[in-house]
Scaffold this active site. Sequence first.
Site, PDB file in Angstrom:
ATOM      1  N   SER A 258      27.183 -21.431 -60.838  1.00 38.46           N
ATOM      2  CA  SER A 258      27.570 -20.223 -61.556  1.00 38.46           C
ATOM      3  C   SER A 258      28.220 -19.255 -60.582  1.00 38.46           C
ATOM      4  O   SER A 258      28.150 -19.418 -59.364  1.00 38.46           O
ATOM      5  CB  SER A 258      26.344 -19.574 -62.201  1.00 38.46           C
ATOM      6  OG  SER A 258      25.840 -18.551 -61.373  1.00 38.46           O
ATOM      7  N   LYS A 259      28.851 -18.245 -61.149  1.00 45.05           N
ATOM      8  CA  LYS A 259      29.548 -17.262 -60.313  1.00 45.05           C
ATOM      9  C   LYS A 259      28.572 -16.520 -59.416  1.00 45.05           C
ATOM     10  O   LYS A 259      28.959 -15.890 -58.453  1.00 45.05           O
ATOM     11  CB  LYS A 259      30.289 -16.268 -61.205  1.00 45.05           C
ATOM     12  CG  LYS A 259      31.313 -16.960 -62.072  1.00 45.05           C
ATOM     13  CD  LYS A 259      32.583 -16.123 -62.217  1.00 45.05           C
ATOM     14  CE  LYS A 259      33.706 -16.962 -62.792  1.00 45.05           C
ATOM     15  NZ  LYS A 259      33.581 -17.179 -64.230  1.00 45.05           N
ATOM     16  N   ARG A 260      27.290 -16.616 -59.758  1.00 50.25           N
ATOM     17  CA  ARG A 260      26.300 -15.906 -58.941  1.00 50.25           C
ATOM     18  C   ARG A 260      25.905 -16.685 -57.683  1.00 50.25           C
ATOM     19  O   ARG A 260      25.183 -16.177 -56.848  1.00 50.25           O
ATOM     20  CB  ARG A 260      25.074 -15.577 -59.781  1.00 50.25           C
ATOM     21  CG  ARG A 260      25.325 -14.458 -60.766  1.00 50.25           C
ATOM     22  CD  ARG A 260      24.070 -14.129 -61.548  1.00 50.25           C
ATOM     23  NE  ARG A 260      23.666 -15.261 -62.374  1.00 50.25           N
ATOM     24  CZ  ARG A 260      24.170 -15.516 -63.579  1.00 50.25           C
ATOM     25  NH1 ARG A 260      25.078 -14.723 -64.088  1.00 50.25           N
ATOM     26  NH2 ARG A 260      23.775 -16.566 -64.278  1.00 50.25           N
ATOM     27  N   ASP A 261      26.382 -17.921 -57.575  1.00 50.63           N
ATOM     28  CA  ASP A 261      26.081 -18.699 -56.368  1.00 50.63           C
ATOM     29  C   ASP A 261      26.980 -18.210 -55.237  1.00 50.63           C
ATOM     30  O   ASP A 261      28.088 -18.716 -55.046  1.00 50.63           O
ATOM     31  CB  ASP A 261      26.351 -20.197 -56.609  1.00 50.63           C
ATOM     32  CG  ASP A 261      25.312 -20.825 -57.499  1.00 50.63           C
ATOM     33  OD1 ASP A 261      24.124 -20.580 -57.260  1.00 50.63           O
ATOM     34  OD2 ASP A 261      25.685 -21.557 -58.435  1.00 50.63           O
ATOM     35  N   GLN A 266      34.059 -19.995 -55.506  1.00 48.75           N
ATOM     36  CA  GLN A 266      34.405 -20.501 -56.833  1.00 48.75           C
ATOM     37  C   GLN A 266      35.883 -20.854 -56.988  1.00 48.75           C
ATOM     38  O   GLN A 266      36.225 -21.753 -57.729  1.00 48.75           O
ATOM     39  CB  GLN A 266      34.078 -19.423 -57.888  1.00 48.75           C
ATOM     40  CG  GLN A 266      32.651 -18.956 -57.849  1.00 48.75           C
ATOM     41  CD  GLN A 266      31.712 -19.955 -58.480  1.00 48.75           C
ATOM     42  OE1 GLN A 266      32.071 -20.656 -59.395  1.00 48.75           O
ATOM     43  NE2 GLN A 266      30.489 -20.032 -57.970  1.00 48.75           N
TER      44      GLN A 266
END
Length: 481
Positions: A258-261, A266
């Site tokens: 996810s973009k939170r990683d 990304q």
Amino acid sequence: MDDKKKVRVRYAPSPTGYLHIGGARSALFNYLYAKKYNGDFVFRIEDTDIERNIPGAEQSQLHDLIWLGIIPDESTENPNPKYAPYRQTEKLDIYRQYAQKLVDMGVAYECYCTEDELAEMKEEQLANGVKSFKYNRHCLNLTEEEKEKYRKEGRKPTIRIKMMENHEFKFHDLVRGDVKFNSNDIGDFVIMKSNGIPTYNFAVVIDDHLMDITHVLRGEEHLSNTPKQLQIYEYFGWEPPKFGHMTIIVNPNGKKLSKRDHDILQFMSQYRDLGYVPEAIFNFLFLLGWTSEDNREIFTKEEAIKAFDPSRLSSSPSMFDNKRLLWTNQYYIKHMDNEKYFEFIMPFVKKANIPSNLNDNQLKSISLIFKNEIEIGQNITNMLNDIFVKKTDYDEEEKVILNSESAKVVIPLFKEKLEKLNVINQDTVKNIFKEIQKETGFKGKDLYMPIRIKLTGSMHGIEMFNIIDILGKEETLSRLI
Ligand code: GLU
């Protein structure tokens, strides 16, 4: 399907963002499929979600693909007139005509329900224990008078498809094997919004059909859309493409990427800016969803096309392993011929704080010293900065070494000998150290470390002889004061 039909596949991003890992992987596998079977790879744009479109996203999606070597045979910039346009917003009339056909056939209908009414319907169903909302067909059989009344109220209709009753949608998924859905589980869904814009599930079918798309490899999140799309194919009497839904990409904790990683970049542009090599990313993405029979790890594009076999697409989630990506990138850097390496590395060399007296040829030979060391281009910028930016704030351990007995002897002696040297290279400098060892008896850490710290401000990092080579006589001497 007619087996002689030319293979045509597509990557159809929505221009709501830049090319990211998942998109690049989908594009890559479609591309491999096309090239393996002498087909065409098409890049087209699904831009009907107008409020979410981002300026520049379409161009960067396309150009980042081309950078990766995933080169479309047809695209928004290189359209085949037979299939143009390649942007959905440029063919709204076509969708409207096809939607009208379905209405005329009696398998789609105008729906005048407002957002508020639909929300209420949803709530009611939830309260009655229904798990997933299904439109209650309130507008299925409206009379002309009822419609007119709604229109007078200012309501604008959407068009909904009328799902078949108890119909099974079966297909053989290229990744998951046989899959089936029952039409009763799917509500009548909107194909045209009230503003006259088609929804994704409708437009994608019209596009795939009109563009003669034969195979669709896409993310697993689209699996539940497939029966909806199959319903539309069925009503038109069109043959659907073959579908394959690729598994999700997970982070090392096994969670969906996810973009939170924050540890995992990304977007392709971020990789490019840091000095990842497109061929390495291509290779890495290839193995992010596909495994070779012999666990081979390095594939050129041509080798990947040759080896690719859709039956080996992985059916379990693919783990994004940063270490493997770095390893792959380093491999590609190490194996570049020098001309290609210079072209790749010089922008990163020039980003460092390099002394103005060094010319391009000198910089090139300096860059060769790092060829086997760096994992990504940006490493060289940092390493050169470490070398060229003189550091004088020593930590405790470094201070102890600089005040040691050996330092007091070795540093002035080294300086004296270096001053007398005409030719400075690895051999002549190594000779000096040999002489000092003989004359003073100091060796190993006692001999090298004081000089190293003086020159680099650090006890670790790139080989000291290389640093002396890079700094040159004058700068080396000035750091020994
Ligand atoms: N625009 C869709 C997406 O970005 C493409 C879906 C498809 O391949 O059918 O996910």
